[in-house]
Design a protein around this motif. Structure first.
Motif, mmCIF file in Angstrom:
data_model
loop_
_atom_site.group_PDB
_atom_site.id
_atom_site.type_symbol
_atom_site.label_atom_id
_atom_site.label_comp_id
_atom_site.label_asym_id
_atom_site.label_seq_id
_atom_site.Cartn_x
_atom_site.Cartn_y
_atom_site.Cartn_z
ATOM 1 N N LEU A 13 0.869 -1.190 0.000
ATOM 2 C CA LEU A 13 0.000 0.000 0.000
ATOM 3 C C LEU A 13 0.894 1.225 0.000
ATOM 4 O O LEU A 13 1.627 1.473 0.971
ATOM 5 C CB LEU A 13 -0.905 -0.018 1.238
ATOM 6 N N ALA A 14 0.819 1.988 -1.097
ATOM 7 C CA ALA A 14 1.670 3.183 -1.228
ATOM 8 C C ALA A 14 0.963 4.381 -0.617
ATOM 9 O O ALA A 14 0.708 5.393 -1.298
ATOM 10 C CB ALA A 14 1.976 3.432 -2.700
ATOM 11 N N SER A 15 0.600 4.260 0.677
ATOM 12 C CA SER A 15 -0.182 5.328 1.296
ATOM 13 C C SER A 15 0.079 5.398 2.797
ATOM 14 O O SER A 15 0.181 4.357 3.456
ATOM 15 C CB SER A 15 -1.678 5.094 1.050
ATOM 16 N N ALA A 19 -6.547 4.928 7.499
ATOM 17 C CA ALA A 19 -7.904 4.448 7.169
ATOM 18 C C ALA A 19 -7.850 3.420 6.031
ATOM 19 O O ALA A 19 -8.564 2.404 6.057
ATOM 20 C CB ALA A 19 -8.777 5.633 6.778
ATOM 21 N N ARG A 20 -6.991 3.673 5.045
ATOM 22 C CA ARG A 20 -6.881 2.717 3.929
ATOM 23 C C ARG A 20 -6.324 1.391 4.436
ATOM 24 O O ARG A 20 -6.778 0.313 4.056
ATOM 25 C CB ARG A 20 -5.989 3.295 2.832
ATOM 26 N N ARG A 21 -5.327 1.505 5.295
ATOM 27 C CA ARG A 21 -4.719 0.256 5.812
ATOM 28 C C ARG A 21 -5.742 -0.541 6.625
ATOM 29 O O ARG A 21 -5.890 -1.757 6.444
ATOM 30 C CB ARG A 21 -3.520 0.615 6.694
ATOM 31 N N LEU A 34 4.395 1.295 2.177
ATOM 32 C CA LEU A 34 5.549 2.099 1.757
ATOM 33 C C LEU A 34 4.990 3.445 1.320
ATOM 34 O O LEU A 34 4.306 3.532 0.290
ATOM 35 C CB LEU A 34 6.278 1.438 0.583
ATOM 36 N N VAL A 35 5.193 4.466 2.098
ATOM 37 C CA VAL A 35 4.618 5.781 1.788
ATOM 38 C C VAL A 35 5.376 6.409 0.627
ATOM 39 O O VAL A 35 6.604 6.426 0.596
ATOM 40 C CB VAL A 35 4.682 6.693 3.038
ATOM 41 N N SER A 36 4.617 6.935 -0.346
ATOM 42 C CA SER A 36 5.286 7.449 -1.553
ATOM 43 C C SER A 36 6.030 8.751 -1.254
ATOM 44 O O SER A 36 7.114 8.992 -1.772
ATOM 45 C CB SER A 36 4.262 7.696 -2.664
ATOM 46 N N ARG A 58 0.914 8.597 -9.613
ATOM 47 C CA ARG A 58 2.256 9.076 -9.205
ATOM 48 C C ARG A 58 2.695 8.374 -7.914
ATOM 49 O O ARG A 58 3.848 7.965 -7.771
ATOM 50 C CB ARG A 58 2.241 10.585 -8.979
ATOM 51 N N LYS A 59 1.759 8.216 -6.985
ATOM 52 C CA LYS A 59 2.099 7.560 -5.713
ATOM 53 C C LYS A 59 2.492 6.098 -5.957
ATOM 54 O O LYS A 59 3.516 5.620 -5.473
ATOM 55 C CB LYS A 59 0.920 7.621 -4.750
ATOM 56 N N ALA A 60 1.657 5.406 -6.751
ATOM 57 C CA ALA A 60 1.919 3.980 -7.006
ATOM 58 C C ALA A 60 3.234 3.795 -7.759
ATOM 59 O O ALA A 60 4.043 2.919 -7.416
ATOM 60 C CB ALA A 60 0.759 3.370 -7.800
ATOM 61 N N ALA A 166 -12.546 17.488 4.453
ATOM 62 C CA ALA A 166 -12.763 17.982 5.828
ATOM 63 C C ALA A 166 -13.882 17.238 6.551
ATOM 64 O O ALA A 166 -14.577 17.803 7.408
ATOM 65 C CB ALA A 166 -13.073 19.478 5.826
ATOM 66 N N PHE A 167 -14.062 15.959 6.190
ATOM 67 C CA PHE A 167 -15.070 15.167 6.927
ATOM 68 C C PHE A 167 -14.708 13.694 6.836
ATOM 69 O O PHE A 167 -13.976 13.263 5.937
ATOM 70 C CB PHE A 167 -16.471 15.388 6.321
ATOM 71 N N THR A 168 -15.215 12.932 7.798
ATOM 72 C CA THR A 168 -15.105 11.475 7.710
ATOM 73 C C THR A 168 -16.522 10.894 7.760
ATOM 74 O O THR A 168 -17.440 11.526 8.291
ATOM 75 C CB THR A 168 -14.313 10.860 8.891
ATOM 76 N N ILE A 169 -16.664 9.706 7.214
ATOM 77 C CA ILE A 169 -17.968 9.039 7.286
ATOM 78 C C ILE A 169 -17.946 7.988 8.400
ATOM 79 O O ILE A 169 -18.986 7.590 8.924
ATOM 80 C CB ILE A 169 -18.288 8.373 5.926
#
Ligand SMILES: Nc1nc2c(ncn2[C@@H]2O[C@H](COP(=O)(O)OP(=O)(O)OP(=O)(O)O)[C@@H](O)[C@H]2O)c(=O)[nH]1
Length: 218
Positions: A13-15, A19-21, A34-36, A58-60, A166-169
């Motif tokens: 995960l390039a992030s 939350a994604r993880r 691995l953070v890009s 670009r991140k990937a 500026a929000f989360t669900i």
């Protein structure tokens, strides 16, 4: 008879997004992270979809290049390594919003967003070697007609400052999201059904990524 043990593919995960993880872990997938670290500030695009897709690419690609170099240098075993980059933006009344720069910006945005709707677009790019599969998932988000006092209290929690739109669900902001049209994962930052399709495009099944049975219980 010779047997060939099928080594499951590895997902990177390039992030930096926790939350994604967490989304992947809850779905039975333990990614390597691995953070890009790419500079997102100089990237422009004609539409919100184009922007989040280009940023995801670009991140990937930045991480895929590092993974390849590590394999060539013998620091990583060769094998099927899949690199996933994502990027989320909110499209609202013709504007494209990432994370608010500060509390004042978050407050002003919520004063415009309340009682209205926006579209959270998440770009996904999956790279395996020199092959790439990418796409954007979009979810319409309907915001509650919150008061200035509610907005001030929400901004004071700090949560809206570090998330696209500026929000989360799935966090404190969940109380301010009345309904969505699309998948919640897309809003959080990663669409699992889209990941399944991108994996298939690259010849893999999401089943291959599930943790070994003995650890699925966690
Ligand atoms: N938990 C949660 N996070 C959200 C939500 N909406 C957006 N985000 C997060 O907001 C961030 C959007 O910024 P991005 O630039 O896409 O990603 P990032 O966190 O900077 O991490 P990188 O991928 O390394 O750039 C991501 O971490 C998303 O997971 C939500 O509803 N819930």
């Amino acid at each position: 008879m010779r047997t060939r043990t099928q080594v499951p593919p590895r997902l990177v995960l390039a992030s930096a997004s926790p939350a994604r993880r967490k989304l992947l872990q809850a779905a039975g997938i333990e990614p390597e992270v691995l953070v890009s670290g790419i500079d997102e500030s100089d990237i422009r695009a004609a539409t919100a979809e184009d922007l989040c897709l280009e940023l995801a690419r670009r991140k990937a690609q930045a991480v895929a290049d590092r993974v390849l170099a590590a394999i060539v240098a013998g620091h990583l075993p060769p094998g099927d390594t899949l690199v996933l980059g994502c990027d989320s933006v909110l499209e609202f009344q013709g504007e494209v919003y990432g994370k608010p720069g500060d509390a004042s910006e978050a407050f002003k945005r919520w004063q415009r967003m309340r009682g209205q709707w926006g579209v959270l677009h998440t770009g996904h790019c999956l790279i395996k070697g020199d092959v790439r599969a990418d796409a954007v998932a979009s979810t319409v988000v309907h915001f509650a007609d919150v008061s200035d006092e509610e907005i001030a209290a929400y901004v004071a929690t700090g949560e809206p400052l570090n998330v696209a739109g500026a929000f989360t669900i799935d966090g404190i902001g969940g109380a301010f999201v009345e309904r969505i049209e699309g998948t919640a994962g897309t809003v959080i930052g990663l669409s699992l059904p889209l990941l399944r399709e991108l994996l298939a495009d690259l010849g893999h099944s999401i089943v291959e990524l599930w943790r070994q049975p003995q650890t699925l219980e966690g």
